[in-house]
Scaffold this motif. Structure first.
Motif, PDB file in Angstrom:
ATOM      1  N   SER A  82       0.829  -1.213   0.000  1.00 56.97           N
ATOM      2  CA  SER A  82       0.000   0.000   0.000  1.00 56.97           C
ATOM      3  C   SER A  82       0.859   1.258   0.000  1.00 56.97           C
ATOM      4  CB  SER A  82      -0.917   0.017   1.224  1.00 56.97           C
ATOM      5  OG  SER A  82      -0.194   0.316   2.415  1.00 56.97           O
ATOM      6  N   GLY A  83       2.133   1.107   0.365  1.00 57.58           N
ATOM      7  CA  GLY A  83       3.014   2.262   0.431  1.00 57.58           C
ATOM      8  C   GLY A  83       3.062   2.916   1.792  1.00 57.58           C
ATOM      9  N   ALA A  84       2.253   2.431   2.739  1.00 52.82           N
ATOM     10  CA  ALA A  84       2.252   2.999   4.087  1.00 52.82           C
ATOM     11  C   ALA A  84       3.514   2.584   4.837  1.00 52.82           C
ATOM     12  CB  ALA A  84       1.014   2.540   4.850  1.00 52.82           C
ATOM     13  N   HIS A  85       3.885   3.395   5.807  1.00 55.36           N
ATOM     14  CA  HIS A  85       4.966   3.040   6.737  1.00 55.36           C
ATOM     15  C   HIS A  85       4.374   2.041   7.725  1.00 55.36           C
ATOM     16  CE1 HIS A  85       8.533   4.446   9.384  1.00 55.36           C
ATOM     17  NE2 HIS A  85       8.073   3.298   9.847  1.00 55.36           N
ATOM     18  N   VAL A  86       4.863   0.814   7.731  1.00 54.15           N
ATOM     19  CA  VAL A  86       4.276  -0.272   8.530  1.00 54.15           C
ATOM     20  C   VAL A  86       5.094  -0.488   9.799  1.00 54.15           C
ATOM     21  CG1 VAL A  86       3.550  -2.677   8.542  1.00 54.15           C
ATOM     22  CG2 VAL A  86       3.413  -1.346   6.413  1.00 54.15           C
ATOM     23  N   ILE A  87       4.382  -0.618  10.918  1.00 50.43           N
ATOM     24  CA  ILE A  87       5.008  -0.871  12.215  1.00 50.43           C
ATOM     25  C   ILE A  87       4.474  -2.193  12.757  1.00 50.43           C
ATOM     26  CG2 ILE A  87       5.352   0.010  14.560  1.00 50.43           C
ATOM     27  CD1 ILE A  87       3.980   2.582  12.523  1.00 50.43           C
ATOM     28  N   VAL A  88       5.359  -3.101  13.149  1.00 48.65           N
ATOM     29  CA  VAL A  88       4.950  -4.390  13.701  1.00 48.65           C
ATOM     30  C   VAL A  88       5.630  -4.590  15.056  1.00 48.65           C
ATOM     31  CG1 VAL A  88       4.547  -5.406  11.429  1.00 48.65           C
ATOM     32  CG2 VAL A  88       6.801  -5.658  12.521  1.00 48.65           C
ATOM     33  N   PHE A  89       5.153  -5.576  15.799  1.00 46.68           N
ATOM     34  CA  PHE A  89       5.598  -5.801  17.169  1.00 46.68           C
ATOM     35  C   PHE A  89       5.868  -7.278  17.430  1.00 46.68           C
ATOM     36  CE2 PHE A  89       2.811  -2.216  16.897  1.00 46.68           C
ATOM     37  CZ  PHE A  89       3.279  -1.269  17.784  1.00 46.68           C
ATOM     38  N   THR A  90       6.882  -7.556  18.218  1.00 43.65           N
ATOM     39  CA  THR A  90       6.984  -8.883  18.802  1.00 43.65           C
ATOM     40  C   THR A  90       6.151  -8.896  20.077  1.00 43.65           C
ATOM     41  OG1 THR A  90       8.980  -8.266  20.042  1.00 43.65           O
ATOM     42  CG2 THR A  90       9.290  -9.374  17.909  1.00 43.65           C
ATOM     43  N   THR A  91       5.911 -10.093  20.597  1.00 42.84           N
ATOM     44  CA  THR A  91       5.147 -10.260  21.835  1.00 42.84           C
ATOM     45  C   THR A  91       6.101 -10.512  22.988  1.00 42.84           C
ATOM     46  OG1 THR A  91       3.239 -11.161  20.653  1.00 42.84           O
ATOM     47  CG2 THR A  91       3.413 -11.676  23.002  1.00 42.84           C
ATOM     48  N   PHE A  92       5.899  -9.786  24.068  1.00 43.28           N
ATOM     49  CA  PHE A  92       6.786  -9.944  25.214  1.00 43.28           C
ATOM     50  C   PHE A  92       6.622 -11.345  25.811  1.00 43.28           C
ATOM     51  CE2 PHE A  92       8.034  -9.516  29.666  1.00 43.28           C
ATOM     52  CZ  PHE A  92       9.263  -8.875  29.521  1.00 43.28           C
ATOM     53  N   VAL A  93       7.754 -11.977  26.118  1.00 38.60           N
ATOM     54  CA  VAL A  93       7.744 -13.299  26.729  1.00 38.60           C
ATOM     55  C   VAL A  93       8.066 -13.143  28.211  1.00 38.60           C
ATOM     56  CG1 VAL A  93       8.723 -15.616  26.743  1.00 38.60           C
ATOM     57  CG2 VAL A  93       8.477 -14.386  24.587  1.00 38.60           C
ATOM     58  N   PRO A  94       7.099 -13.365  29.088  1.00 33.50           N
ATOM     59  CA  PRO A  94       7.355 -13.185  30.524  1.00 33.50           C
ATOM     60  C   PRO A  94       8.117 -14.362  31.107  1.00 33.50           C
ATOM     61  CG  PRO A  94       5.130 -13.990  30.190  1.00 33.50           C
ATOM     62  CD  PRO A  94       5.718 -13.768  28.814  1.00 33.50           C
ATOM     63  N   ARG A  95       8.633 -14.147  32.301  1.00 33.18           N
ATOM     64  CA  ARG A  95       9.200 -15.267  33.040  1.00 33.18           C
ATOM     65  C   ARG A  95       8.036 -16.162  33.442  1.00 33.18           C
ATOM     66  NH1 ARG A  95      13.710 -13.862  30.824  1.00 33.18           N
ATOM     67  NH2 ARG A  95      14.870 -12.193  31.837  1.00 33.18           N
ATOM     68  N   LEU A 110      -3.363  -7.441  36.035  1.00 27.34           N
ATOM     69  CA  LEU A 110      -3.409  -8.632  36.881  1.00 27.34           C
ATOM     70  C   LEU A 110      -3.395  -9.929  36.081  1.00 27.34           C
ATOM     71  CD1 LEU A 110      -5.990  -7.516  39.606  1.00 27.34           C
ATOM     72  CD2 LEU A 110      -3.488  -7.643  39.806  1.00 27.34           C
ATOM     73  N   ASP A 111      -3.901  -9.878  34.830  1.00 29.68           N
ATOM     74  CA  ASP A 111      -3.956 -11.114  34.045  1.00 29.68           C
ATOM     75  C   ASP A 111      -2.597 -11.494  33.441  1.00 29.68           C
ATOM     76  OD1 ASP A 111      -3.625  -9.347  31.938  1.00 29.68           O
ATOM     77  OD2 ASP A 111      -5.638  -9.626  31.122  1.00 29.68           O
ATOM     78  N   ARG A 112      -1.598 -10.607  33.551  1.00 32.48           N
ATOM     79  CA  ARG A 112      -0.242 -10.838  33.040  1.00 32.48           C
ATOM     80  C   ARG A 112      -0.189 -10.984  31.529  1.00 32.48           C
ATOM     81  NH1 ARG A 112       2.470 -15.140  37.332  1.00 32.48           N
ATOM     82  NH2 ARG A 112       1.523 -14.287  39.235  1.00 32.48           N
ATOM     83  N   ILE A 113      -1.280 -10.722  30.861  1.00 34.62           N
ATOM     84  CA  ILE A 113      -1.342 -10.805  29.403  1.00 34.62           C
ATOM     85  C   ILE A 113      -1.342  -9.406  28.797  1.00 34.62           C
ATOM     86  CG2 ILE A 113      -2.766 -11.518  27.434  1.00 34.62           C
ATOM     87  CD1 ILE A 113      -3.769 -13.838  29.131  1.00 34.62           C
ATOM     88  N   HIS A 114      -2.051  -8.484  29.445  1.00 33.98           N
ATOM     89  CA  HIS A 114      -2.176  -7.119  28.938  1.00 33.98           C
ATOM     90  C   HIS A 114      -1.316  -6.162  29.756  1.00 33.98           C
ATOM     91  CE1 HIS A 114      -6.049  -9.108  27.802  1.00 33.98           C
ATOM     92  NE2 HIS A 114      -5.680  -8.604  26.630  1.00 33.98           N
ATOM     93  N   MET A 115      -0.779  -5.173  29.093  1.00 34.07           N
ATOM     94  CA  MET A 115      -0.027  -4.159  29.801  1.00 34.07           C
ATOM     95  C   MET A 115      -0.952  -3.325  30.680  1.00 34.07           C
ATOM     96  SD  MET A 115       2.620  -2.775  26.858  1.00 34.07           S
ATOM     97  CE  MET A 115       1.288  -2.394  25.698  1.00 34.07           C
TER      98      MET A 115
END
Length: 279
Positions: free
Chosen positions: A109-122, A169-174
């Protein structure tokens, strides 16, 4: 720099974990916070957020990609696949292949694309299989970001997120501080000046083993087991959730005010619908 920033994805991008009654869906999140900084830097910036919690990769692609591209964004963030990894069975290679197909549609599309890795907790032993899945998917996302020359926000490399205060509290969401920190990271990565004030991270005192064991047991009972039960029943919050900002707004106009105006319009529409039903 100015343009239109469109956020696509699931709960990570919708803002779950950062509650705010004055925002659509009663959450704010990193994308709204980053958009506010864009508006401060240049009032001509526009912003849309199509992300919806609990959506799987294919749902994000089917429901959000074409509407996002139709807006002709100059910048688009894409984060999806985390809910696929939470399934009892997950084909990481298949997820990566479908992720790449979606990524290519954004890139061309020509857009500037931003992607993310997923944080891996202990993780506890119970969650180790999930950690391995996430790690493999993160490796694939890093490779794809390099191959297709898109901006990578390598969340998993940010070990400051080991701080429990950055997580709900769910440790999944920031949590609220976690979303604020992520907004700052995105702004700094894209060279957008920001006024976000981040609290210092102070290492907590190490809990005793009895407290740690009790905490883990409570987490499994209160968060993990209910999540698995909901998934087995096919219950997803996103089924009744709508996008927060489906049409572009100017964040500089004040997002709380815009949200109040949006809510007022929806109330009037519901009232008219009730009148028409009685006619």
């Amino acid at each position: 720099m100015s343009g239109l920033f469109v956020a696509v994805g699931d709960s990570f991008t919708e803002g779950v974990g950062d509650p705010n009654l004055h925002y659509p869906n009663q959450v704010r999140g990193w994308a709204d916070r980053f958009a506010r900084q864009l508006g401060r830097a240049d009032p001509t910036w526009r912003y849309a957020n199509l992300a919806i919690r609990s959506k799987f990769l294919d749902q994000v692609v089917t429901d959000q990609l074409e509407p996002a591209l139709a807006l002709r964004p100059t910048h688009v963030s894409f984060s999806a696949g985390g809910n696929d990894l939470l399934a009892l069975r997950a084909d990481v290679d298949g997820i990566a292949e479908r992720y790449e197909q979606a990524l290519l549609r954004l890139v061309v599309s020509g857009a500037h694309v931003i992607v993310f890795t997923t944080f891996v907790p202990r993780a506890t032993g119970l969650l180790k299989p999930l950690v391995r899945r996430v790690g493999a998917c993160n490796d694939a996302i890093r490779d794809l970001a390099t191959t297709h020359d898109v901006t990578l926000i390598d969340h998993d490399a940010m070990r400051e997120f080991d701080d429990k205060g950055l997580w709900a509290l769910d440790r999944i969401h920031m949590s609220r501080p976690g979303h604020k920190r992520m907004a700052a990271v995105v702004a700094e990565t894209l060279d957008v000046p920001h006024t976000l004030k981040l609290r210092d991270l102070v290492p907590p005192d190490a809990p005793g083993w009895r407290h740690a064991l009790r905490t883990e047991a409570e987490f499994i009972r209160d968060e993990v087991v209910p999540l698995v039960r909901r998934r087995l029943r096919g219950e997803y919050e996103g089924d009744t959730t709508r996008p927060k900002w489906p049409e572009p707004i100017h964040p500089r106009d004040g997002m709380k005010r815009l949200a109040a105006e949006q809510a007022a319009v929806e109330r009037r529409l519901r009232a008219w619908g009730e009148v028409l039903e009685r006619v």
